[in-house]
Design an enzyme around this catalytic site. Sequence first.
Site, short mmCIF file in Angstrom:
data_model
loop_
_atom_site.label_atom_id
_atom_site.label_comp_id
_atom_site.label_asym_id
_atom_site.label_seq_id
_atom_site.Cartn_x
_atom_site.Cartn_y
_atom_site.Cartn_z
N LEU A 147 0.83 -1.21 0.00
CA LEU A 147 0.00 0.00 0.00
C LEU A 147 0.87 1.26 0.00
CD1 LEU A 147 -2.99 -0.87 2.36
CD2 LEU A 147 -3.00 -0.60 -0.13
N TYR A 148 2.00 1.20 0.68
CA TYR A 148 2.94 2.33 0.67
C TYR A 148 3.45 2.53 -0.76
CZ TYR A 148 7.10 5.08 1.94
OH TYR A 148 8.07 6.06 2.03
N GLU A 149 3.89 1.43 -1.40
CA GLU A 149 4.42 1.54 -2.77
C GLU A 149 3.36 2.12 -3.71
OE1 GLU A 149 5.53 -2.50 -3.67
OE2 GLU A 149 6.72 -2.58 -1.83
N SER A 151 0.65 3.91 -3.06
CA SER A 151 0.28 5.31 -2.78
C SER A 151 1.39 6.27 -3.20
CB SER A 151 -0.09 5.49 -1.31
OG SER A 151 1.01 5.15 -0.48
N LYS A 152 2.64 5.88 -3.01
CA LYS A 152 3.76 6.76 -3.38
C LYS A 152 3.97 6.75 -4.90
CE LYS A 152 5.41 8.39 0.54
NZ LYS A 152 5.78 9.79 0.75
#
Length: 242
Positions: A147-149, A151-152
């Site tokens: 989810l971090y990957e 969203s970024k």
Amino acid sequence: MDAAATSPYAGRRCGVTGAGGALGRALLRSLLEAGADPVALRHGQAALSLELDDGSSQPIETVAWAVGEEEALAPVLAGLDVLVINHGINPLGARDAEALRRSLEVNTLSALRLFELMLALPPRPGRPREVWVNTSEAEVSPAFSPLYEISKRTLGELVSLRSLDADGSCTVRRLVLGPFRSELNPYGVMRAEGVARAVLHQAAAGRRLVIVTPNPLTWLLMPAVEAARQLYYRAVTRRRDP
Ligand SMILES: NC(=O)c1ccc[n+]([C@@H]2O[C@H](COP(=O)([O-])OP(=O)(O)OC[C@H]3O[C@@H](n4cnc5c(N)ncnc54)[C@H](OP(=O)(O)O)[C@@H]3O)[C@@H](O)[C@H]2O)c1
């Protein structure tokens, strides 16, 4: 030579979101050392003070803001020379709907709203504003947090697209950073202070793509990905008529 005497950021008013985090504090310190006038943008009411090398504490002008209420920051943003969009969260191994919503809201949409507010400011001939967007090398490589990957990477793609309309009125810089130690990443191999110094050094040298990482793949992939995005976006989109 004194950093403040040579830095292009000396005397410039520079706001940093996520100011209370490891990189936020380190950036504010580096900006202070460069002679800038730093402003901490925090998602709480707590005023920020920085610990200096001589052990003293330096209070920093602090402005409170909240995700979803970016519009309220417009008057503050209008008074800045540089905005560093740096806040972020890492949901690590989560994949539930609430983690997805929060990741997109904090990492992508709120950053994008602040970015758009900066682009919408009237041009200042001879003194263009700058907006720095801290995505991550997770744009092009795994961070073991899908989810971090996502969203970024989405933020990075949208910044690449919308930067096409920034022209000379606002200089857009992208911060593509490798792992450094912080609450968000306790296992980072770099120190936030060193990362902040390298960021300022590259920005002062005029780099739009500011890369700080020990990972050689990022140095190869990120410029290629960014160039390909720009080519494609320019080819298939056009500026909206005023
Ligand atoms: N650490 C790494 O390895 C790494 C690598 C590449 C990129 N990055 C990026 O670098 C930036 C800074 O990360 P960091 O490692 O310094 O993390 P950090 O120490 O956890 O700082 C992040 C800061 O973001 C703000 N924040 C947190 N939740 C928020 C929310 N819900 N709404 C608004 N602001 C919120 C907080 O600052 P305030 O309380 O002051 O608002 C927090 O201290 C992030 O965008 C991160 O994705 C980090």
